[in-house]
Design a protein around this motif. Structure first.
Motif, mmCIF file in Angstrom:
data_model
loop_
_atom_site.group_PDB
_atom_site.id
_atom_site.type_symbol
_atom_site.label_atom_id
_atom_site.label_comp_id
_atom_site.label_asym_id
_atom_site.label_seq_id
_atom_site.Cartn_x
_atom_site.Cartn_y
_atom_site.Cartn_z
ATOM 1 N N VAL A 1 0.847 -1.194 0.000
ATOM 2 C CA VAL A 1 0.000 0.000 0.000
ATOM 3 C C VAL A 1 0.880 1.240 0.000
ATOM 4 O O VAL A 1 1.593 1.511 0.967
ATOM 5 N N THR B 1 1.347 5.058 -2.762
ATOM 6 C CA THR B 1 0.581 6.035 -3.530
ATOM 7 C C THR B 1 -0.537 5.327 -4.283
ATOM 8 O O THR B 1 -1.663 5.812 -4.376
ATOM 9 N N GLY B 2 -0.213 4.167 -4.839
ATOM 10 C CA GLY B 2 -1.203 3.248 -5.388
ATOM 11 C C GLY B 2 -1.163 1.975 -4.578
ATOM 12 O O GLY B 2 -0.735 1.967 -3.422
ATOM 13 N N LEU B 3 -1.599 0.878 -5.176
ATOM 14 C CA LEU B 3 -1.493 -0.415 -4.494
ATOM 15 C C LEU B 3 -0.828 -1.406 -5.432
ATOM 16 O O LEU B 3 -1.370 -1.758 -6.477
ATOM 17 N N GLY C 1 -3.859 -4.162 -7.237
ATOM 18 C CA GLY C 1 -4.583 -2.927 -7.003
ATOM 19 C C GLY C 1 -5.813 -2.779 -7.873
ATOM 20 O O GLY C 1 -6.761 -2.082 -7.500
ATOM 21 N N CYS D 1 -11.094 4.658 -9.257
ATOM 22 C CA CYS D 1 -9.630 4.582 -9.332
ATOM 23 C C CYS D 1 -9.134 5.454 -10.474
ATOM 24 O O CYS D 1 -9.845 5.681 -11.458
ATOM 25 N N GLU E 1 -7.332 -0.525 -5.155
ATOM 26 C CA GLU E 1 -6.575 0.721 -5.073
ATOM 27 C C GLU E 1 -7.475 1.936 -4.837
ATOM 28 O O GLU E 1 -7.030 2.939 -4.270
ATOM 29 N N SER F 1 -5.038 2.951 -0.692
ATOM 30 C CA SER F 1 -3.872 3.650 -1.235
ATOM 31 C C SER F 1 -3.897 5.077 -0.716
ATOM 32 O O SER F 1 -4.942 5.566 -0.257
ATOM 33 N N THR G 1 -3.562 7.632 -2.659
ATOM 34 C CA THR G 1 -4.406 8.334 -3.613
ATOM 35 C C THR G 1 -5.879 8.196 -3.246
ATOM 36 O O THR G 1 -6.650 9.153 -3.334
ATOM 37 N N GLN H 1 -9.630 0.581 4.683
ATOM 38 C CA GLN H 1 -8.535 0.016 3.893
ATOM 39 C C GLN H 1 -8.260 -1.427 4.297
ATOM 40 O O GLN H 1 -8.013 -2.282 3.444
ATOM 41 N N GLY I 1 4.223 -1.422 2.787
ATOM 42 C CA GLY I 1 4.023 -0.035 2.389
ATOM 43 C C GLY I 1 3.828 0.885 3.566
ATOM 44 O O GLY I 1 3.907 0.484 4.734
#
Length: 350
Positions: free
Chosen positions: A150, A152-154, A176, A195, A204, A208, A210, A259, A283
């Motif tokens: 995890v 900025t994205g996944l 993601g 997304c 994601e 994430s 984001t 999440q 992450g």
């Protein structure tokens, strides 16, 4: 540590700002114990970036006290999307935004620059491979795992019998963008998350950084009027949520609970698809205070629906040494290539 007379492989983890590098002997010993970072220059275009990778390669060998002649192969990872052979997507990516990167063979370019075999994985796969081999040790080649990273994205990766499952086009393990059921993830009347890739309700879009800024924080601020994060610029507010979560803030814990439920839904799908021995989470979401990361991993486990037979065998764990996991993972992939054995022994010894 001096490895002057020992054959080695080098791992290069390429990121948006830095290259992280490591050196691994053919008998499975890392000669670099700390994070070794140099500028990646990816925003300056492919030629500058490949030159920066070559400098990182030379620099880590100097630090490890290893002559270039001792290197048998190099492992390279980059953020995706890219093919199994290291060709950047024809649409580019967040890190590779200039037109010159689209369809660029970054693995081949580095191989030509260094004059050495280069093995490629995306960064999620590399971290997944490292987590797998550290966790299972000498049993790694007989075990399977799934990792969700995890950030900025996944990102993530699927490992079977000690090897990354890449897929025909190199896109396997793009966890993601697996779409998940949202009935147990979202709060009542919460908008369905979208997304940046265009999918609706993929992992994601919830799990994430984001997703926090784009989907989760805007909703939860309506449920907690007057929260201090409402006064922050949106991008900064999203990055501050983790600190609030560590301190037990109710709004932040609601976000991270969502999440965790999203990752549980992902792992439930995985359990019925690959039935792995282990589920890893890595992450920024778990690079936190021990109480918070334990709470988060427990929540992921609780929302992963396993059959009794699976629960008796599966483990849940964190990706170790996340900052170094990418470089170490591709070094392990290069090590297997350098050994070139029909039935490779474990890549990490006791």
């Amino acid at each position: 540590m001096d490895g002057a007379t020992v054959p080695v492989v080098v791992g290069i983890d390429n990121g948006g700002t830095s290259n992280n590098t490591t050196v691994l002997t053919l008998d499975g010993r890392f000669l670099v114990d700390e994070l070794v970072e140099t500028p990646s220059e990816v925003q300056a275009g492919p030629e500058a970036a490949v030159a920066a990778m070559a400098r990182a390669f030379d620099g880590v060998l100097t630090r490890a006290g290893v002559p270039r002649e001792s290197v048998r192969a190099v492992g390279l990872d980059t953020p995706g999307p890219a093919s199994a052979t290291g060709v950047i997507s024809s649409k580019g990516s967040t890190n590779f935004s200039q037109p010159a990167w689209r369809g660029y063979d970054v693995r081949g370019a580095l191989e030509r620059r260094l004059g050495l075999p280069v093995v490629y994985h995306n960064d999620g796969n590399a971290a997944a491979l490292y987590a797998h081999h550290v966790h299972f040790g000498t049993d790694a080649m007989q075990r399977s795992s799934v990792a969700a990273i995890v950030g900025t994205g996944l990102g993530g990766g699927v490992v079977e019998n000690g090897r990354v499952v890449s897929g025909a086009a190199g896109m396997a393990g793009e966890l993601g963008h697996v779409q998940i059921p949202l009935t147990t993830v979202l709060a009542p009347e919460q908008p369905v998350p979208t997304c940046a890739c265009g999918f609706v309700g993929d992992v994601e879009s919830v799990a994430s950084l984001t997703a926090i800024g784009r989907n989760l924080l805007p909703y939860w601020l309506t449920r907690f009027p007057g929260h201090p994060l409402a006064a922050e610029p949106p991008a900064r507010a999203a990055k501050l949520v983790r600190g609030y979560g560590e301190r037990g803030d109710e709004l932040a814990r609601e976000i991270f609970a969502q999440q965790a439920r999203a990752l549980g839904a992902l792992f439930t799908i995985t359990a019925n698809f690959t039935d792995p021995h282990a589920y890893f989470v890595g992450g920024g979401v778990v690079e936190t205070a021990p109480e918070f990361r334990d709470w988060f991993l427990t929540a992921v486990r609780e929302h992963t629906a396993l059959r009794a037979e699976q629960a008796a065998l599966a483990t849940f764990a964190l990706v170790p040494e996340r900052d170094m996991a990418g470089a170490r993972g591709v070094a392990l992939a290069a090590l297997e290539a350098a050994r070139d054995l029909p039935a490779p022994p474990p890549l990490v010894g006791d």
